[in-house]
Design a protein around this motif. Structure first.
Motif, PDB file in Angstrom:
ATOM      1  N   ALA A   1      29.653  24.960  12.031  1.00  0.00           N
ATOM      2  CA  ALA A   1      30.136  26.100  12.805  1.00  0.00           C
ATOM      3  C   ALA A   1      29.037  26.519  13.773  1.00  0.00           C
ATOM      4  CB  ALA A   1      30.506  27.248  11.875  1.00  0.00           C
ATOM      5  N   LEU A   2      29.326  26.389  15.062  1.00  0.00           N
ATOM      6  CA  LEU A   2      28.330  26.659  16.100  1.00  0.00           C
ATOM      7  C   LEU A   2      28.629  27.982  16.788  1.00  0.00           C
ATOM      8  CD1 LEU A   2      28.222  23.117  17.786  1.00  0.00           C
ATOM      9  CD2 LEU A   2      27.095  23.892  15.689  1.00  0.00           C
ATOM     10  N   PRO A   3      27.625  28.582  17.427  1.00  0.00           N
ATOM     11  CA  PRO A   3      27.845  29.824  18.163  1.00  0.00           C
ATOM     12  C   PRO A   3      28.822  29.614  19.324  1.00  0.00           C
ATOM     13  CG  PRO A   3      25.494  29.307  17.976  1.00  0.00           C
ATOM     14  CD  PRO A   3      26.239  28.117  17.495  1.00  0.00           C
ATOM     15  N   GLY A   4      29.307  30.741  19.881  1.00  0.00           N
ATOM     16  CA  GLY A   4      30.311  30.652  20.933  1.00  0.00           C
ATOM     17  C   GLY A   4      29.780  30.625  22.344  1.00  0.00           C
TER      18      GLY A   4
ATOM     19  N   SER B   1      22.120  32.534  27.281  1.00  0.00           N
ATOM     20  CA  SER B   1      22.914  31.506  26.611  1.00  0.00           C
ATOM     21  C   SER B   1      24.300  31.353  27.223  1.00  0.00           C
ATOM     22  CB  SER B   1      23.040  31.836  25.122  1.00  0.00           C
ATOM     23  OG  SER B   1      23.613  33.113  24.941  1.00  0.00           O
ATOM     24  N   HIS B   2      24.600  32.099  28.295  1.00  0.00           N
ATOM     25  CA  HIS B   2      25.887  31.979  28.970  1.00  0.00           C
ATOM     26  C   HIS B   2      25.784  31.172  30.262  1.00  0.00           C
ATOM     27  CE1 HIS B   2      23.779  35.146  31.078  1.00  0.00           C
ATOM     28  NE2 HIS B   2      24.667  35.087  32.052  1.00  0.00           N
TER      29      HIS B   2
ATOM     30  N   SER C   1      24.391  27.982  23.868  1.00  0.00           N
ATOM     31  CA  SER C   1      24.078  27.968  22.442  1.00  0.00           C
ATOM     32  C   SER C   1      24.844  26.864  21.723  1.00  0.00           C
ATOM     33  CB  SER C   1      24.422  29.309  21.808  1.00  0.00           C
ATOM     34  OG  SER C   1      23.683  30.352  22.384  1.00  0.00           O
ATOM     35  N   SER C   2      26.130  26.732  22.032  1.00  0.00           N
ATOM     36  CA  SER C   2      26.943  25.727  21.347  1.00  0.00           C
ATOM     37  C   SER C   2      26.502  24.322  21.723  1.00  0.00           C
ATOM     38  CB  SER C   2      28.425  25.925  21.671  1.00  0.00           C
ATOM     39  OG  SER C   2      28.712  25.597  23.010  1.00  0.00           O
TER      40      SER C   2
ATOM     41  N   LEU D   1      32.025  19.952  24.062  1.00  0.00           N
ATOM     42  CA  LEU D   1      31.624  19.380  22.776  1.00  0.00           C
ATOM     43  C   LEU D   1      32.432  18.131  22.430  1.00  0.00           C
ATOM     44  CD1 LEU D   1      30.939  22.542  20.584  1.00  0.00           C
ATOM     45  CD2 LEU D   1      29.452  21.358  22.217  1.00  0.00           C
ATOM     46  N   THR D   2      33.687  18.078  22.839  1.00  0.00           N
ATOM     47  CA  THR D   2      34.473  16.858  22.631  1.00  0.00           C
ATOM     48  C   THR D   2      33.863  15.711  23.421  1.00  0.00           C
ATOM     49  OG1 THR D   2      36.488  18.147  22.283  1.00  0.00           O
ATOM     50  CG2 THR D   2      36.757  15.822  22.824  1.00  0.00           C
ATOM     51  N   ALA D   3      33.475  15.997  24.664  1.00  0.00           N
ATOM     52  CA  ALA D   3      32.812  14.967  25.470  1.00  0.00           C
ATOM     53  C   ALA D   3      31.479  14.570  24.849  1.00  0.00           C
ATOM     54  CB  ALA D   3      32.602  15.481  26.896  1.00  0.00           C
TER      55      ALA D   3
END
Length: 436
Positions: free
Chosen positions: A329-332, A402-403, A336-337, A233-235
């Protein structure tokens, strides 16, 4: 958590209605790259600022080279050199009848001259042909070359870049709303602008939650996994145009998480968390943030929701802190995130930047599958896929879990199956969001 089931569009609309473009600031050109101009930029100096040569050669009068050829060259007296960066010929010298001035690329056209003859069309003043002329011309100017033989005629203005031929004083160089990319920075510098007023790139803080998370490179022990979400997500935030800060994974402790987020507010225009938003016993993001709103500020605080989408059903959105910093706030789960980031965080980042192109491009493509794809009724499903632009098809990659981050790494598109679609047969045309 709200008991209402939100649609994807309702959640996105709520985010974009809350996020406002950042206040404009004046930045130095290197720092303005990727930002959006707030004010029109008007040219104050001509570009080029003077008539100059586009070739290494000789500045001449048209009449003196008319009819020149290999057999009957025009023989001209070379009265001096004009180098790039010089003011022109020495003193009050002008190119008169039967004369020429040796000139370098970018040098000002001397008074009296009407065109430039490329050095390849002359003997370079050596009497030994074009090859020798090029060798002689590569050295620094050493004064007049005596005579030069010109083997071709030229028209007025040939090989001359006229003053203001690119832009003139008063011209609109860049319009407000333009993105400051490398060519725009080059233009701004060329017209003498060292700073520009833009909306800055937003500062995005990304953090993962979960006591099971371990930094890549460390040893895995029982029940632990590497933290991939905060890196991805940072990227993704940087890819969207933001300045991104990654925070190490926070353990499943509400007070620790709340303190960490509060510490990050000083450098955040938007905060993104991943994990801890579902209905488990250790979903600490909800525990930590459900009560952070200011009762005197309507609309503050974080609202945790269920969305009619797969993957990414649990989501949270709101604002925290004295500056009402947006928090998503996103899922883990990794897929999904990431899907949630593309659908919700990326548009929010670009809205903060003042951009109008908030979303990834969407195209229509034909499903390239052997059997029908299934989708839960009432949910908008986003499947990973690879898009073939030439064929106009999209092929699913991996399963719907989602994994499955390996499949995500192979995908360059998201296949969108609408809420009213429970089965998509081979050859069905559907929307495809292009990720790259």
């Amino acid at each position: 958590m709200s008991s209402t089931i939100w649609s994807v569009d309702e959640h996105l609309d709520d985010i974009l209605a809350t996020v406002r473009p950042l206040e404009p600031i004046e930045l130095q050109l290197p720092d303005a790259q990727g930002c959006v101009l707030v004010k029109d930029v008007v040219v104050e100096v001509a570009l080029p600022p003077f008539d100059n040569s586009s070739m290494d050669g000789y500045a001449v009068r048209i009449a003196d080279v008319e009819g020149a050829s290999e057999e009957f060259p025009a023989v001209l007296t070379v009265i001096g050199d004009v180098a790039a960066g010089s003011a022109g010929l020495d003193g009050d010298q002008v190119v008169g009848p039967g004369q020429a001035a040796r000139i370098m690329t970018g040098a000002p056209l001397p008074a009296g001259a009407e065109a430039v003859v490329p050095v390849e069309w002359t003997d370079g003043g050596t009497g030994e042909g074009p090859a020798a002329a090029m060798r002689a011309h590569s050295d620094a100017p050493e004064g007049a070359a005596g005579e030069v033989r010109v083997h071709r005629s030229v028209e007025a203005g040939a090989h001359v870049r006229e003053r203001g031929s690119d832009v003139k004083p008063g011209d609109l160089a860049l319009r407000a709303g333009s993105i400051v990319g490398p060519p725009q920075i080059g233009l701004l510098a060329a017209i003498g602008r060292s700073t520009v007023v833009v909306r800055p790139r937003p500062r995005v803080v990304v953090l993962s939650t979960g006591s099971e998370l371990v930094e890549p490179g460390e040893e895995l022990t029982g029940g632990r996994i590497y933290d991939s979400n905060s890196y991805a997500l940072t990227a993704a935030a940087r890819d969207a145009g933001a300045i991104a800060y990654r925070v190490g994974a926070v353990t499943d402790d509400a007070e620790t998480l709340r303190a960490t987020i509060e510490d990050q507010l000083i450098r955040a225009d938007i905060i993104v968390t991943t994990g801890g938003v579902s209905v488990g016993a250790y979903d600490v993001v909800k525990e930590a943030l459900s009560s952070v709103g200011d009762e005197d500020e309507p609309g503050s605080g974080i609202d945790f929701r269920k969305l009619a989408m797969q993957p990414g059903k649990p989501q949270g959105f709101g604002s925290i802190g004295p500056d009402h910093t947006p928090l998503l706030a996103l899922p883990g789960n990794p897929v999904s995130s990431y899907v949630s980031f593309e659908l919700f965080v990326r548009p929010a980042i670009r809205a903060l930047m003042g951009r109008t192109d908030l979303h990834r491009p969407t195209v229509r493509a034909v499903l390239n599958v052997d059997k029908a794809l299934t989708s839960p009724a009432g949910r908008r499903q986003f499947l990973r896929g690879t898009y073939d632009e030439e064929a106009g098809t999209v092929t699913p990659v991996g399963g719907s879990g989602s994994h499955l981050i390996a499949a995500l790494a192979q995908a360059d598109a998201l296949i969108v199956l609408p809420e009213d679609t429970t089965s998509a047969e081979p050859g069905t045309e559907t929307d495809v969001i292009l990720l790259r």
